[in-house]
Scaffold this active site. Structure first.
Site, PDB file in Angstrom:
ATOM      1  N   GLY A  84       0.810  -1.215   0.000  1.00 18.26           N
ATOM      2  CA  GLY A  84       0.000   0.000   0.000  1.00 18.26           C
ATOM      3  C   GLY A  84       0.838   1.257   0.000  1.00 18.26           C
ATOM      4  O   GLY A  84       0.326   2.353   0.229  1.00 18.26           O
TER       5      GLY A  84
ATOM      6  N   SER B 293       6.160  -4.484  -1.267  1.00 15.59           N
ATOM      7  CA  SER B 293       6.072  -3.048  -1.505  1.00 15.59           C
ATOM      8  C   SER B 293       6.301  -2.300  -0.197  1.00 15.59           C
ATOM      9  O   SER B 293       7.346  -2.436   0.414  1.00 15.59           O
ATOM     10  CB  SER B 293       4.726  -2.701  -2.146  1.00 15.59           C
ATOM     11  OG  SER B 293       4.719  -1.384  -2.626  1.00 15.59           O
TER      12      SER B 293
END
Length: 580
Positions: free
Chosen positions: A156, A246
């Site tokens: 995110g 991520s």
């Protein structure tokens, strides 16, 4: 004279028989009822820090799940922007069958858990500042022998996201990874300005004289909670793997450098956000404080009592300001990001890795073949002249400080009449995409492998499966968590790859080595051989990493810098494409 007594005796015998039959029926009923109860045992009840929680049993082949467990006090009111505080005890039994609320997301920020490619379905997500929850899946219940633990930090981009693992088309997909014999934990943590904002007032009130990096402090608190409680769920606190993708990969690589996690983590997997990822800014403590100063201006806070004012605003308003705060910081080449807070993260993590001072735990580091499709020019087609100009500009920005490295880089990318190393491979995309992935991920994987393999076993990979679409950011998550699409569930090559990746990941959690029976040998990475694993269309394929020439230059460029690697002032090459 004996007839009446005889008749009475017969009546008594008949009554006795009837009563005996009734008793037998009652006993049989109790036995059957007891058998039914044995087949439907009560949902699992566990005593943890704070009180009792009741999860729910999983269907055959068994196991249990516990959701929405608080690992810290709600960070609301005066606790906003403070380090995580101990859980507040509760009375009675807390139900743990449903996910807790997700943390507020930033406008334009990643709102998902990656399994849905950047967005949590609206009918699933509930947002609240009271969001510091974790979820646990265990493959058997009652818990048997202690099993390795895997703690998942979601993606995110640290702007949003969720630790929720929502079911996909395959039944029981949520517990798919745990079925390989591990206890799986997924974690929520504060994102965006709620989790990365420092301020001089916050630093002054902190017992550690630090502020910012609440996102890292939350992650550390969750690891500490696991250490104290996971044995009650069948997990081994002495065998904990942290992993993330991520933004979650960034959290993972940072935690390996934190003095607050020593002895609490034993292995790590960083996906698409590597220790040496050059595009991420590492801010100083003063720059973290500047984020709060700019936030106060954006939200019209008074010059005195600034933090009190900001704590009085709705969490959604703070999160919504992230885009404007980041815009103002980017305009001054200082984007909103995490950095050195002086306590949880006391030194620049890339510098820690380069100096080999991180924790010597086994690591897996990797990315996808067409990662970072959001780099400038990747989504918008360019003509050859535009693409060449963009590539040349980026190379000059990064390598221009060292003319000999710039000359070599220009040759590798074909600017001196030589061929681009992988230009003919369609899996790597356009030249602009190749450049973006090289600079943002591919070379950072190799550099990170060079650095960390000097002190601990290290494995690297590239996820390259391009069926039915190219291997973009998050593509590997479906295979790791068992969330294949309906089409992939009928594709034997997809099922084979999913099983292999889940085995590699859980073998690594169990033994500190991904290899195991029936799997292609995944060789350790080292600076000389650069052996890696490619997760391709037909399954795992051992190989020597590509882009060796340009990535060797990338490593040399970073290692030539005598100053600590903060990366803040060096990021101008990317930021000039972002308009204030």
């Amino acid at each position: 004279m004996f007839a009446r007594p005889l008749r009475k005796a017969g009546l008594i015998r008949r009554i006795t028989v009837i009563l005996g039959c009734c008793a037998l029926v009652a006993i049989l009923f109790l036995i059957v009822s007891s058998g039914s109860l044995a087949q439907e045992p009560a949902d699992p009840l566990v005593t943890i820090t704070g009180g009792q929680v009741q999860g729910r049993l999983l269907p055959i082949p068994g196991g249990a799940v516990f959701k929405g467990i608080p690992y810290a006090a709600p960070p609301v009111g005066d606790l906003r922007w403070r380090e995580p505080q101990p859980v507040k005890p509760w009375s009675g039994v807390r139900q743990a069958a449903e996910y807790g609320d997700d943390c507020p997301i930033a406008n334009g920020g990643g709102g998902g858990n990656g399994l849905f490619f950047g967005s949590v379905p609206a009918d699933h997500a509930k947002f609240s500042e009271d969001c510091l929850f974790l979820n646990i899946w265990t493959p058997e219940w009652p818990a048997g022998d202690k099993k390795p633990v895997m703690i998942w930090f979601h993606d995110g981009e640290l702007m949003g996201g969720s630790g929720d693992l929502r079911s996909g088309p395959a039944p029981g997909a949520e517990s798919s990874l745990a079925r390989h014999g591990v206890v799986l934990v997924s974690v929520n943590y504060r994102p965006n300005l709620l989790g990365m904002m420092g301020h001089p007032e916050l630093t002054a009130e902190s017992p550690h004289h630090s502020s910012g990096n609440e996102v890292m402090q939350d992650a550390i608190a969750s690891v500490q909670w696991v250490h104290n409680n996971i044995a009650r769920f069948g997990g081994d606190p002495g065998n904990v793997t942290i992993f993330g993708q991520s933004g979650g990969g960034h959290v993972t690589s940072f935690l390996v450098t934190s003095p607050l996690t020593k002895g609490l983590i034993h292995r790590a997997i960083a996906e698409s956000d590597e220790p040496a990822q050059y595009r991420r800014t590492i801010l100083t403590q003063q720059q973290l404080e500047q984020i709060g100063v700019v936030t106060a201006k954006v939200l019209n806070a008074p010059s005195t009592g600034t933090i009190k004012y900001l704590r009085g605003l709705p969490a959604s308003q703070i999160a919504a300001a992230t885009a404007e705060v980041r815009r103002r910081l980017v305009a001054n080449y200082q984007p909103d990001d995490e950095g050195i807070d002086g306590w949880a993260i006391p030194e620049s993590p890339p510098e820690v890795y380069r100096s080999h001072k991180e924790q010597p735990v086994p690591m897996i580091i990797g990315a996808t073949a067409v990662d970072s499709t959001g780099v400038p020019g990747a989504a918008t087609p360019m003509n050859p002249e535009q693409a060449a100009a963009w590539e040349k500009h980026v190379l000059e920005r990064f390598y221009g400080k060292y003319p000999d490295l710039l000359e070599r880089a220009m040759k590798v990318y074909g600017f001196r009449g030589t061929p681009n190393e992988v230009l003919t491979d369609p899996a790597y995309g356009t030249p602009v995409q190749q450049m973006g992935v090289d600079m943002n991920h591919r070379c950072a994987v190799q550099t990170s492998g060079v650095w960390h393999s000097a002190i601990a076993p290290t494995w690297t990979y590239e996820f390259k499966r391009s069926i039915p679409v190219p291997a973009v950011h998050t593509s590997e998550l479906r295979f790791i968590f068992g969330f294949l699409t309906k089409e992939e569930l009928s594709d034997q090559s997809a099922l084979k790859l999913q099983d292999a990746m889940q085995q590699y990941w859980t073998n690594f959690a169990r033994n500190g080595d991904p290899n195991g029976p029936g799997l292609p040998v995944w060789s350790k990475y080292n600076a000389t051989t650069k052996q890696s694993m490619e997760f391709a269309n037909d399954g795992p394929v051992p190989r020597t990493e590509r882009r060796a020439a340009i990535c060797a230059l990338f490593t040399e460029r970073l290692n030539r810098d005598p100053k600590p690697l903060l990366f803040d002032s060096e990021r101008v090459w990317a930021l000039e494409f972002v308009k204030p």
